[in-house]
Design a protein around this motif. Structure first.
Motif, mmCIF file in Angstrom:
data_model
loop_
_atom_site.group_PDB
_atom_site.id
_atom_site.type_symbol
_atom_site.label_atom_id
_atom_site.label_comp_id
_atom_site.label_asym_id
_atom_site.label_seq_id
_atom_site.Cartn_x
_atom_site.Cartn_y
_atom_site.Cartn_z
ATOM 1 N N ASP A 106 0.852 -1.186 0.000
ATOM 2 C CA ASP A 106 0.000 0.000 0.000
ATOM 3 C C ASP A 106 0.891 1.240 0.000
ATOM 4 O O ASP A 106 2.087 1.172 0.328
ATOM 5 C CB ASP A 106 -0.935 0.024 1.208
ATOM 6 C CG ASP A 106 -2.191 0.842 0.932
ATOM 7 O OD1 ASP A 106 -2.259 1.486 -0.145
ATOM 8 O OD2 ASP A 106 -3.102 0.846 1.769
ATOM 9 N N ALA A 114 0.615 5.553 1.026
ATOM 10 C CA ALA A 114 -0.198 6.601 1.653
ATOM 11 C C ALA A 114 0.540 7.932 1.549
ATOM 12 O O ALA A 114 1.695 8.049 1.976
ATOM 13 C CB ALA A 114 -0.462 6.260 3.124
ATOM 14 N N ARG A 151 -3.377 1.948 6.827
ATOM 15 C CA ARG A 151 -4.106 3.077 6.263
ATOM 16 C C ARG A 151 -4.545 4.063 7.333
ATOM 17 O O ARG A 151 -4.794 5.231 7.041
ATOM 18 C CB ARG A 151 -5.310 2.547 5.476
ATOM 19 C CG ARG A 151 -4.896 1.852 4.197
ATOM 20 C CD ARG A 151 -6.000 1.027 3.561
ATOM 21 N NE ARG A 151 -5.490 0.358 2.364
ATOM 22 C CZ ARG A 151 -6.176 -0.546 1.676
ATOM 23 N NH1 ARG A 151 -7.398 -0.906 2.079
ATOM 24 N NH2 ARG A 151 -5.644 -1.109 0.614
#
Length: 369
Positions: free
Chosen positions: A169, A171, A203
């Motif tokens: 991921d 961010a 997240r």
């Protein structure tokens, strides 16, 4: 769906696998019929070779559409009926028995084809559900932020599942761009729960925690909670290897390694492994003697950082030798960052003869211009 167009480019129901086209089916059925009838005539015996045509619909039941199977069944039943009239068996009972047997067999074949098509539709719907799940779990690549350009490839070992044990991921936070790459113990769908727990925690913590170690601690707590629930439900505990990076303009890259593979840095045609301490995987912090710490390393403006999971590093050839990642990256050093992950995966698959033993994630990261 359910038919094939006249030019022979039809697809199976569910859109997953291509069925033979109508033209190919017609030509095949007519050619097979001609061969069998000629063999019947040439034999000069009372052998009922025409009954061999019954296998044509059976073949289509496993390859073609329901409509094609029905059409072939009607054709074969008609040919057998005409043959029975022109070359009747010795008794009326044998004639009727032949016709009833052929019709019954073809009806069973059509039923089996319909069942196969129905299962393919169900599998297709399940695959679409997996696609939707993957979109919720894993961010589509590439990802561009004010700090980095991230390109990559994700391929689960169970390709029909679309989701597996690898995770990543990105961010864009007030503390710079934070990147996560990890690998859950185990493969395929059973590993999704732990992966989802880590992604959810990242997240949230990536935006909340000023220090990168705080993000790692939040991930550790998420895995511990997941394992506690897993044990209550009779499932196995899992650990997760991961690397968390923090990238800001004009500053060295921060990294916290939690038992994951060290990144590789490509710069000026050279490849070197970034010297990060191995650390312990997420979920096993209580076994560690020391707390996790942040390490810094330089990422030049024209450098490329490569993040991998062991689907690449543990690709094996016929002799059991592992894929030489550094040598492979050196050969691909001139490739653009956007194409590097696919090229590396292609070379690893060539090395292993196309065999995959684990999920594959390959990411290439460079600073934003």
């Amino acid at each position: 769906m359910g038919g094939a167009d006249g030019d022979g480019s039809g697809e199976r129901d569910g859109g997953e696998m291509r069925a033979p086209g109508n033209r190919a089916v017609v030509l095949g059925v007519l050619a097979s019929t001609a061969v069998v009838l000629l063999a019947q005539v040439a034999s000069g015996t009372s052998a009922r070779l025409v009954l061999l045509l019954v296998f044509l619909p059976a073949l289509l039941a496993g390859l073609g559409t329901v409509a094609q199977t029905v059409a072939a069944s009607v054709w074969v039943a008609g040919v057998v009926a005409v043959s029975t009239v022109l070359f009747p068996p010795s008794s009326l009972a044998a004639r009727v028995g032949t016709l009833v047997g052929v019709v019954g067999a073809e009806a069973a074949v059509v039923g089996l084809c319909a069942r196969r098509v129905r299962r393919e539709r169900e599998l297709f719907r399940m695959r679409q559900t997996a696609v939707a799940l993957q979109r919720q779990l894993l961010r589509p690549l590439p990802v561009l932020t004010p700090d980095v350009q991230l390109y990559g490839l994700y391929r689960p070992v169970e390709e029909d599942a679309l989701v597996g044990g690898d995770l990543y991921d990105v961010a864009d936070t007030p503390y710079g761009t934070r990147v996560l790459v990890g690998d859950v113990q185990g493969k395929g769908l059973p590993a999704i729960g732990a992966g989802f727990a880590v992604l959810s925690a990242f997240r949230e913590a990536a935006f909340r925690e000023p220090a990168l170690t705080g993000v790692a601690d939040a991930l550790e707590a998420a895995v511990e909670r997941h394992n506690a629930y897993a044990v209550q439900g009779g499932e196995s505990e899992r650990f997760v290897t991961a690397t968390v990076l923090g990238v800001e303009r004009g500053a060295d890259v921060q990294a916290v390694n939690c038992g994951h593979l060290a990144p590789y840095l490509l710069h000026d045609g050279r490849v070197e492994a970034v010297p990060l301490p191995a650390g312990v995987p997420l979920g096993l912090a209580e076994l560690a003697d020391e707390v996790r710490t942040v390490r810094w390393f330089a990422l030049p403006e024209d450098g490329v950082l490569v993040l991998l999971t062991d689907g690449i590093t543990e690709a094996q050839d016929a002799t059991g030798a592992f894929y030489p990642v550094e040598r492979g990256l050196a050969a691909l050093a001139a490739a653009p960052a956007s194409l590097l992950p696919e090229a590396l995966d292609r070379e690893a698959r060539r090395w292993s003869g196309g065999r995959s033993r684990d999920d594959v994630t390959a990411l290439s990261l460079r600073r934003a211009p």
